[in-house]
Design a protein around this motif. Structure first.
Motif, PDB file in Angstrom:
ATOM      1  N   UNK A 225      86.910   8.961  50.852  1.00  0.00           N
ATOM      2  CA  UNK A 225      86.757   7.938  49.819  1.00  0.00           C
ATOM      3  C   UNK A 225      85.367   7.356  49.685  1.00  0.00           C
ATOM      4  N   UNK A 226      84.420   7.823  50.519  1.00  0.00           N
ATOM      5  CA  UNK A 226      83.052   7.317  50.390  1.00  0.00           C
ATOM      6  C   UNK A 226      82.428   7.858  49.100  1.00  0.00           C
ATOM      7  N   UNK A 227      81.569   7.038  48.469  1.00  0.00           N
ATOM      8  CA  UNK A 227      80.881   7.478  47.258  1.00  0.00           C
ATOM      9  C   UNK A 227      79.713   8.395  47.593  1.00  0.00           C
ATOM     10  N   UNK A 228      79.177   8.258  48.795  1.00  0.00           N
ATOM     11  CA  UNK A 228      78.044   9.079  49.222  1.00  0.00           C
ATOM     12  C   UNK A 228      77.900   8.958  50.737  1.00  0.00           C
ATOM     13  N   UNK A 229      77.117   9.856  51.304  1.00  0.00           N
ATOM     14  CA  UNK A 229      76.822   9.829  52.742  1.00  0.00           C
ATOM     15  C   UNK A 229      75.380   9.402  52.929  1.00  0.00           C
ATOM     16  N   UNK A 230      75.149   8.473  53.861  1.00  0.00           N
ATOM     17  CA  UNK A 230      73.770   8.046  54.167  1.00  0.00           C
ATOM     18  C   UNK A 230      73.340   8.721  55.459  1.00  0.00           C
ATOM     19  N   UNK A 231      72.210   9.434  55.398  1.00  0.00           N
ATOM     20  CA  UNK A 231      71.736  10.171  56.573  1.00  0.00           C
ATOM     21  C   UNK A 231      70.343   9.720  56.959  1.00  0.00           C
ATOM     22  N   UNK A 232      70.152   9.514  58.236  1.00  0.00           N
ATOM     23  CA  UNK A 232      68.850   9.153  58.759  1.00  0.00           C
ATOM     24  C   UNK A 232      68.302  10.247  59.643  1.00  0.00           C
ATOM     25  N   UNK A 233      68.963  10.457  60.768  1.00  0.00           N
ATOM     26  CA  UNK A 233      68.496  11.432  61.753  1.00  0.00           C
ATOM     27  C   UNK A 233      68.236  12.806  61.118  1.00  0.00           C
ATOM     28  N   UNK A 234      69.100  13.227  60.208  1.00  0.00           N
ATOM     29  CA  UNK A 234      68.969  14.562  59.598  1.00  0.00           C
ATOM     30  C   UNK A 234      67.645  14.734  58.862  1.00  0.00           C
ATOM     31  N   UNK A 235      66.988  13.606  58.526  1.00  0.00           N
ATOM     32  CA  UNK A 235      65.720  13.693  57.778  1.00  0.00           C
ATOM     33  C   UNK A 235      64.495  13.482  58.664  1.00  0.00           C
ATOM     34  N   UNK A 236      64.710  13.204  59.958  1.00  0.00           N
ATOM     35  CA  UNK A 236      63.576  12.827  60.819  1.00  0.00           C
ATOM     36  C   UNK A 236      62.531  13.929  60.975  1.00  0.00           C
ATOM     37  N   UNK A 237      62.959  15.185  60.883  1.00  0.00           N
ATOM     38  CA  UNK A 237      62.001  16.290  61.049  1.00  0.00           C
ATOM     39  C   UNK A 237      61.531  16.858  59.712  1.00  0.00           C
ATOM     40  N   UNK A 238      61.935  16.226  58.620  1.00  0.00           N
ATOM     41  CA  UNK A 238      61.541  16.762  57.310  1.00  0.00           C
ATOM     42  C   UNK A 238      60.025  16.670  57.132  1.00  0.00           C
ATOM     43  N   UNK A 239      59.511  17.523  56.269  1.00  0.00           N
ATOM     44  CA  UNK A 239      58.058  17.560  56.027  1.00  0.00           C
ATOM     45  C   UNK A 239      57.532  16.205  55.556  1.00  0.00           C
ATOM     46  N   UNK A 240      58.331  15.505  54.747  1.00  0.00           N
ATOM     47  CA  UNK A 240      57.854  14.265  54.123  1.00  0.00           C
ATOM     48  C   UNK A 240      57.999  13.047  55.029  1.00  0.00           C
TER      49      UNK A 240
END
Ligand SMILES: Cc1cc2nc3c(=O)[nH]c(=O)nc-3n(C[C@H](O)[C@H](O)[C@H](O)COP(=O)(O)O)c2cc1C
Length: 346
Positions: A225-240
């Motif tokens: 039932x969530x409208x979206x998922x919020x992710x932090x850790x999954x983005x820690x190694x991203x280029x940006x």
């Protein structure tokens, strides 16, 4: 028109990550990928916060979210803070510094609220508490959707009653600080799916956060039932991401085998990779945010400058193993279950 979180092209919110990892480029990349990119205000001056919003806006025409720490009284007394500071002196001297001196600090709350009212981003999320109803009413009148981070059904009900237009429901697997309202309360342990069952249906959209590391985990919270998922850790190694080198290396280093919820670094419970600092100081740390954060700041900075992952916070959620690098757009697409587009495709 206020943003409807249910209408995001891609149901992924890039978590606001204060302290370096979230950059305007990262927020813009998440929004350009169809999600909602967020900029943290924590630890920044109000001027720098406003500059970051302008920088992100110059890189995307998509929605932008921002995030503020709700000020709170320090829950530790001066003697407890002094004792903890004394305990840290030998470690600090090993890095050639002294522990910081605690002082009152509300993270420029009023000035940052003015920045939000003036710049009118699509969403403002709050953590560490629930703002007063008049604060959220003021921002609503500027077309800004207020989202409050909650870790229990009671907090969710309080936030909705105060006028929150959305909830960021944070489960115990989350990396970084827990958003629990009471600064000295133990972080709730109830799992994310149980928490979603208790918070979906309160009349506002729910964004689910905490330990979401792959498309199956994202699908599960959307199904719940969530409208979206919020992710932090999954983005820690991203280029940006602006994640520092020591943190990036640690996230890939096999010597780190687990995470721990600790208030050793900031005086507030937060999930970090377990290291020598968490092993040696978690038990003694008092519930004194942000004063403990000020005390440890020179040590963490010196350890980071020395390339030592054992003297600083290494925020990570439980899904840190196997997180990918590369463009944030590819990470968002993979989390949303979309095949990444070959370079040059339209
Ligand atoms: C490095 C880092 C910094 C964070 N900083 C903030 C912040 O400034 N404000 C906030 O509301 N949440 C912050 N969080 C928590 C996130 O909003 C979110 O709840 C969490 O990342 C979700 O769990 P995950 O890391 O397992 O995806 C941070 C998380 C991380 C990993």
């Amino acid at each position: 028109m206020p943003l409807h979180l249910q209408d995001l092209a891609v149901p992924i919110v890039g978590a606001p990550m204060a302290g370096g990892p979230s950059t305007p480029a990262l927020a813009a990349a998440v929004s350009n990928a169809g999600g909602l990119g967020c900029l943290p205000a924590g630890y920044l001056s109000a001027e720098r916060f406003a500059d970051d919003i302008a920088a992100a806006r110059s890189m995307t025409s998509g929605p932008i979210g921002v995030n503020l720490f709700v000020p709170q009284p320090c829950m530790a007394g001066p003697v407890q803070l002094d004792d903890y500071r004394e305990l840290l002196v030998p470690l600090a001297r090993r890095y050639g510094v002294e522990p910081g001196r605690p002082r009152p600090d509300d993270d420029a709350w009023q000035a940052k609220l003015d920045v939000v009212a003036d710049t009118a981003p699509d969403v403002v999320s709050f953590t560490f508490g629930c703002p007063a109803p008049d604060v959220m009413a003021r921002l609503r009148s500027r077309g800004v959707l207020s989202m409050v981070t909650v870790t229990s059904r009671t907090e969710a009900q309080m936030a909705v009653a105060a006028g929150a237009g959305a909830l960021a429901v944070q489960g115990p697997a989350a990396g970084g600080h827990r958003g629990v309202f009471a600064a000295d309360a133990p972080a709730p342990e109830q799992g994310l799916s149980a928490l979603l069952a208790q918070t979906v249906g309160l009349g506002v959209p729910v964004i689910a956060a905490g330990g979401l590391g792959d498309a199956a985990a994202v699908r599960a919270v959307l199904t719940a039932g969530a409208a979206a998922a919020q992710v932090g850790t999954a983005l820690l190694l991203s280029d940006e991401a602006g994640t520092c080198v020591v943190h990036r290396r640690a996230l890939r280093d096999k010597q780190f085998t687990g995470t721990v919820v600790t208030r050793a670094f900031s005086g507030r419970y937060a999930r970090s990779l377990a290291n020598a600092f968490t092993a040696d100081y978690s038990e003694a740390a008092p519930p004194g945010y942000p004063q403990v954060n000020q005390i440890t700041a020179p040590i963490r900075a010196a350890a980071t400058a020395a390339g030592d992952p054992h003297g600083t916070n290494l925020w990570a959620g439980t899904a840190w193993r196997g997180i990918a690098g590369g463009p944030a757009a590819d990470i968002v697409a993979a989390l949303a279950g979309q095949a990444s587009r070959p370079a040059g495709s339209v």
